[in-house]
Scaffold this active site. Structure first.
Site, PDB file in Angstrom:
ATOM      1  N   GLY A 239       0.557  -0.761   0.384  1.00  0.00           N
ATOM      2  CA  GLY A 239       0.032  -0.024   0.339  1.00  0.00           C
ATOM      3  C   GLY A 239       0.723   1.027  -0.068  1.00  0.00           C
TER       4      GLY A 239
ATOM      5  N   GLU B  28       4.233  -7.137   1.034  1.00  0.00           N
ATOM      6  CA  GLU B  28       4.165  -7.121   0.368  1.00  0.00           C
ATOM      7  C   GLU B  28       3.112  -5.878  -0.966  1.00  0.00           C
ATOM      8  OE1 GLU B  28      -0.454  -8.246   1.264  1.00  0.00           O
ATOM      9  OE2 GLU B  28       0.278 -10.019   2.429  1.00  0.00           O
ATOM     10  N   PRO B  29       4.554  -5.040  -0.699  1.00  0.00           N
ATOM     11  CA  PRO B  29       4.862  -3.796  -1.869  1.00  0.00           C
ATOM     12  C   PRO B  29       4.425  -4.670  -3.343  1.00  0.00           C
ATOM     13  CG  PRO B  29       7.074  -4.247  -1.336  1.00  0.00           C
ATOM     14  CD  PRO B  29       5.673  -5.553  -0.636  1.00  0.00           C
ATOM     15  N   GLY B  30       3.699  -3.056  -3.781  1.00  0.00           N
ATOM     16  CA  GLY B  30       3.668  -3.351  -5.027  1.00  0.00           C
ATOM     17  C   GLY B  30       3.649  -2.687  -6.064  1.00  0.00           C
TER      18      GLY B  30
ATOM     19  N   ARG C 228      -6.479   2.933 -15.095  1.00  0.00           N
ATOM     20  CA  ARG C 228      -6.796   3.866 -14.163  1.00  0.00           C
ATOM     21  C   ARG C 228      -7.140   5.979 -14.379  1.00  0.00           C
ATOM     22  NH1 ARG C 228      -2.922   5.753 -12.142  1.00  0.00           N
ATOM     23  NH2 ARG C 228      -2.981   5.243  -9.823  1.00  0.00           N
TER      24      ARG C 228
ATOM     25  N   CYS D 298     -14.919   3.810 -27.303  1.00  0.00           N
ATOM     26  CA  CYS D 298     -16.541   4.732 -27.952  1.00  0.00           C
ATOM     27  C   CYS D 298     -17.085   5.285 -26.927  1.00  0.00           C
ATOM     28  CB  CYS D 298     -17.526   4.130 -29.416  1.00  0.00           C
ATOM     29  SG  CYS D 298     -16.676   4.261 -30.196  1.00  0.00           S
ATOM     30  N   GLU D 299     -16.640   6.296 -25.726  1.00  0.00           N
ATOM     31  CA  GLU D 299     -16.644   6.617 -24.332  1.00  0.00           C
ATOM     32  C   GLU D 299     -16.047   7.344 -24.332  1.00  0.00           C
ATOM     33  OE1 GLU D 299     -18.928   4.647 -22.141  1.00  0.00           O
ATOM     34  OE2 GLU D 299     -19.223   2.082 -23.395  1.00  0.00           O
TER      35      GLU D 299
ATOM     36  N   TYR E  45      -0.384  -1.447 -11.907  1.00  0.00           N
ATOM     37  CA  TYR E  45      -2.272  -1.495 -12.902  1.00  0.00           C
ATOM     38  C   TYR E  45      -2.135  -0.891 -13.773  1.00  0.00           C
ATOM     39  CZ  TYR E  45      -2.188  -3.010  -7.850  1.00  0.00           C
ATOM     40  OH  TYR E  45      -1.509  -3.247  -6.366  1.00  0.00           O
TER      41      TYR E  45
END
Length: 414
Positions: A239, A271-273, A310, A341-342, A369
């Protein structure tokens, strides 16, 4: 992002010009720095000194086999949340006995496979999950190593979608209910209590929520010890936030030191990502068209929300840099939008840039991510991934083809 810098007015990944990479591998493109990944992992690992610890990379942040292999070679553990992630780790040379298995919905198949390969520990998220693990372990006549993930009801003060430590979140067991669950696990002949797990959220830039949660967790450890339930390790999750723009971030050494001041001889798992791979990657895209009206200036790029979700999902910010620093085009505050198309298909808004059609742009801090959240929405093939090591570069995932989009689909023959 020390390994991404301008050299002779061209943005480089380590010693390789990004212009060379897009000429070789096309656009859009994810680019990773091997040196940055290693440096960031060692920052965590070295902060512990001789204290017992295990730094487990959170695979959900970036599951490319080359990234996992780089980390496995330097001794990293891994935090996985699915059988697919576990199998990726094993395929990349990682060891199951250095893996913790998190996630709220572990299937029987996942539990069986994790026990078969010798998982280090299950981070258990509910009473029902504990029952399922016990049943599978009993049928296989083994002991399953378990750690209960407790929810300390601590506000991480981060985006609601990536907050995980409040009672309103789906993760973990209410810390007030944990003692009974630990007693149940401790009494089972097929469960082996190993540790206590706590993860409160992601992209946290203030150390105080971590330490508040730690105090609650240590109080629970003392309570368990008074009942004869020994805890061998504390898994404090991940986190820790990174710098996307001008955020104040947490000094890893200071954070680890603050933890070690409180935990005695307990082994610590982190648990670093994002903190390992976020600033080790960039997403490069090409300006296809410039479109201006009385209200807005749009740069329509070949990258889209299916490639880098993101910004559309979290309204997340990525710094945008021109690949060629001396580019001179139309000066404006540009919305950088993709071909999906958004209306929500944007990667950045209101960025002051000088742009011409054909320019390449780098979305910084895209190593976490980014590709892992990408999709084939609008039937768009997923992009290529490349890893740079000093002055060499390697394709670590091929760009999907149109044929790849439907090669596992079938037409009904009436």
């Amino acid at each position: 992002m020390s390994n991404f810098s301008y050299q002779n007015q061209t943005l480089h990944a380590e010693s390789v010009a990004i212009t060379e990479l897009v000429a070789t591998y096309d656009s859009p493109l994810y680019i990773y720095s091997k040196a940055e990944i290693e440096t960031n992992w060692y920052t965590f690992n070295d902060a512990f000194g001789d204290h017992p610890h295990l730094v487990c990379f959170a695979v959900k942040a970036n599951s490319n086999l080359a990234v996992l292999n780089v980390l496995a070679k330097i001794g990293s553990g891994f935090d996985v949340v699915s059988r697919g992630e576990l199998e990726r780790v094993l395929a990349a040379g990682g060891k199951a006995d250095r893996c913790v298995f998190s996630g709220v919905a572990k299937t029987i198949d996942e539990i069986e496979r994790a026990l078969e390969v010798g998982i280090r520990c299950f981070n258990v998220e509910s009473s029902s999950e504990l029952d399922r693990i016990e049943q599978v372990a009993s049928r296989l006549n083994v002991q399953a190593p378990v750690s209960i993930r407790v929810n300390p009801d601590v506000d991480a003060k981060t985006h609601p979608y990536i907050s995980t430590g409040l009672k309103e979140n789906k993760f973990g067991v209410d810390i007030d209910d944990a003692v009974n669950l630990y007693q149940k696990a401790n009494d089972s002949e097929h469960l082996n209590v190993q540790g206590l797990d706590c993860h409160i959220g992601s992209q946290i830039t203030d150390v105080s929520p971590f330490l508040d949660a730690l105090d609650k967790v240590l109080a629970l450890v003392s309570q368990l010890q008074s009942k004869g339930i020994e805890i061998a390790h504390l898994d404090l999750g991940g986190g820790i936030g990174i710098k996307y723009d001008d955020e104040q971030t947490i000094d890893i050494a200071t954070y680890v030191s603050s933890v070690l001041d409180k935990v005695g001889d307990l082994e610590i798992i982190l648990e670093p990502g994002r903190a390992i791979v976020g600033n080790a990657g960039v997403f490069v895209t090409k300006v296809e068209f410039l479109k201006q009206n009385s209200e807005h200036s749009f740069a329509i790029i070949d990258g889209a929300m299916n490639d880098l979700l993101r910004p559309a999902f979290y309204n997340a910010y990525h710094k945008v840099l021109p690949v060629n620093e001396n580019t001179k085009g139309i000066d404006a505050n540009w919305d950088l939008v993709g071909p999906i198309c958004e209306t929500g298909d944007f990667l950045a808004k209101n960025r002051k840039l000088s742009l011409s059609e054909g320019d390449f742009l780098a979305f910084m801090s895209a190593g976490a991510y980014g590709f892992t959240m990408s999709s084939n929405y609008n039937s768009r093939p997923r992009v290529a991934e490349v890893m740079v090591s000093n002055n060499t570069h390697t394709l670590v995932r091929e760009r999907e083809t149109i044929q790849d989009l439907f090669n596992k689909e079938y037409i009904i023959n009436d």
